[in-house]
Design a protein around this motif. Structure first.
Motif, PDB file in Angstrom:
ATOM      1  N   THR A  77      64.573 -26.460   2.806  1.00  0.00           N
ATOM      2  CA  THR A  77      64.440 -24.452   2.666  1.00  0.00           C
ATOM      3  C   THR A  77      65.722 -23.981   3.610  1.00  0.00           C
ATOM      4  OG1 THR A  77      62.451 -24.435   1.450  1.00  0.00           O
ATOM      5  CG2 THR A  77      63.943 -22.313   1.722  1.00  0.00           C
ATOM      6  N   SER A 100      66.921 -22.824  -1.606  1.00  0.00           N
ATOM      7  CA  SER A 100      65.906 -22.421  -1.473  1.00  0.00           C
ATOM      8  C   SER A 100      65.190 -22.827  -2.406  1.00  0.00           C
ATOM      9  CB  SER A 100      66.118 -20.440  -2.176  1.00  0.00           C
ATOM     10  OG  SER A 100      66.450 -20.532  -3.656  1.00  0.00           O
ATOM     11  N   THR A 101      64.019 -23.046  -2.654  1.00  0.00           N
ATOM     12  CA  THR A 101      63.061 -23.754  -3.635  1.00  0.00           C
ATOM     13  C   THR A 101      63.204 -23.405  -4.760  1.00  0.00           C
ATOM     14  OG1 THR A 101      60.883 -22.013  -3.677  1.00  0.00           O
ATOM     15  CG2 THR A 101      60.921 -24.246  -2.136  1.00  0.00           C
ATOM     16  N   ASN A 102      64.044 -22.174  -5.817  1.00  0.00           N
ATOM     17  CA  ASN A 102      63.642 -21.589  -6.927  1.00  0.00           C
ATOM     18  C   ASN A 102      65.391 -22.430  -7.097  1.00  0.00           C
ATOM     19  OD1 ASN A 102      66.124 -20.128  -5.933  1.00  0.00           O
ATOM     20  ND2 ASN A 102      64.641 -19.002  -7.155  1.00  0.00           N
ATOM     21  N   THR A 109      65.691 -26.253  -7.176  1.00  0.00           N
ATOM     22  CA  THR A 109      65.282 -27.387  -7.386  1.00  0.00           C
ATOM     23  C   THR A 109      65.617 -27.425  -8.647  1.00  0.00           C
ATOM     24  OG1 THR A 109      63.686 -27.727  -6.336  1.00  0.00           O
ATOM     25  CG2 THR A 109      63.224 -28.907  -7.559  1.00  0.00           C
ATOM     26  N   THR A 116      66.468 -31.337  -5.306  1.00  0.00           N
ATOM     27  CA  THR A 116      64.508 -31.117  -4.775  1.00  0.00           C
ATOM     28  C   THR A 116      64.513 -30.007  -2.962  1.00  0.00           C
ATOM     29  OG1 THR A 116      63.336 -32.797  -6.119  1.00  0.00           O
ATOM     30  CG2 THR A 116      62.314 -31.254  -4.191  1.00  0.00           C
ATOM     31  N   VAL A 128      62.912 -28.760  -0.601  1.00  0.00           N
ATOM     32  CA  VAL A 128      61.283 -28.663  -0.144  1.00  0.00           C
ATOM     33  C   VAL A 128      61.254 -26.883   0.883  1.00  0.00           C
ATOM     34  CG1 VAL A 128      60.800 -30.671  -0.858  1.00  0.00           C
ATOM     35  CG2 VAL A 128      61.922 -30.650   1.246  1.00  0.00           C
TER      36      VAL A 128
END
Lengths: 115, 112
Positions: free
Chosen positions: A15, A82-84, A86, A113, A115
């Motif tokens: 991130t 950001s994680t969104n 992924t 991915t 994380v």
């Protein structure tokens, strides 16, 4: 045969990192596209480019930028991952349509991915 | 707004059981309709382009047809290796840049 090559099949990033996804096509196509694909949402267009240094926003450009300095190469940049974000990222290229339709040819995809 | 709707979302067939996938579209003048096959974890692979109502294209066990409002992908006597997600896309006549609009796909599973 048309070949669209994405630089990585799998990427894992943290991130906040700046992420570069690279795509190269060998058919002298004018158009290049970046999509992301998520289960249940289908293919969503992030950005496309119709010429060197020319770009258009797609449906979900927020958090992304692109660069096309050479005709054969189109880069997708995640400014601060950001994680969104992924997802599976797919690059495609096509001719600019003239009299007929112009199909798009896809790369093998990059599974990113964050994380 | 140009739209593409595919049905069903998922289809399970026994080997040899023929069926059809549907792609309905609304577009202000159709330049072309495309079918793609996508295997898990891979990019879509181009199959066919259809240009006008009444046109048909065939490849092995697949036949694509086009009307003014929809396209069908007919699968005759499918085999397990035909299992994949099939995507439909349209390109509008008014799109000078050639953007494609995709449906969400039909996930086909063929079991022995």
């Amino acid at each position: 045969d048309v070949k669209v090559t994405q630089s990585s099949r799998y990427l894992v990033k943290r991130t906040g990192e700046k992420v570069f996804l690279e795509c190269v096509q060998d058919m002298d196509h004018e158009n290049m596209f970046w999509y992301r694909q998520d289960p249940g949402l289908g293919l969503r267009l992030i950005y496309f480019s119709y010429d060197v240094k020319m770009k258009e926003k797609g449906d979900i450009p927020e958090g992304y930028s692109v660069s096309r300095e050479k005709k054969e190469r189109f880069s997708l940049i995640l400014e601060s991952a950001s994680t969104n974000q992924t997802s599976m990222y797919l690059c495609a290229s096509s001719r600019r349509p003239g009299q007929g339709a112009s199909e798009a040819f896809f790369g093998q995809g990059t599974r990113l991915t964050v994380v | 707004e140009d739209q593409v709707t595919q049905s069903p979302e998922a289809l399970r067939l026994q080997e040899g059981e023929s069926s059809s996938l549907n792609c309905s579209y609304t577009v202000s003048g159709l330049r072309g309709l495309f079918w793609y096959r996508q295997d898990p974890g891979k990019g879509p692979e181009f199959l066919f382009t259809l240009y006008s109502a009444g046109e048909e294209k065939e490849k092995e066990r697949l036949k694509a047809t086009l009307t003014k409002k929809e396209s069908f992908l007919h699968i005759t006597a499918p085999k397990p290796e035909d299992s994949a997600t099939y995507l439909c896309a349209v390109q509008a006549m008014g799109s000078t840049l050639g953007r494609l609009y995709f449906g969400r796909g039909t996930q086909l599973t063929v079991w022995p």
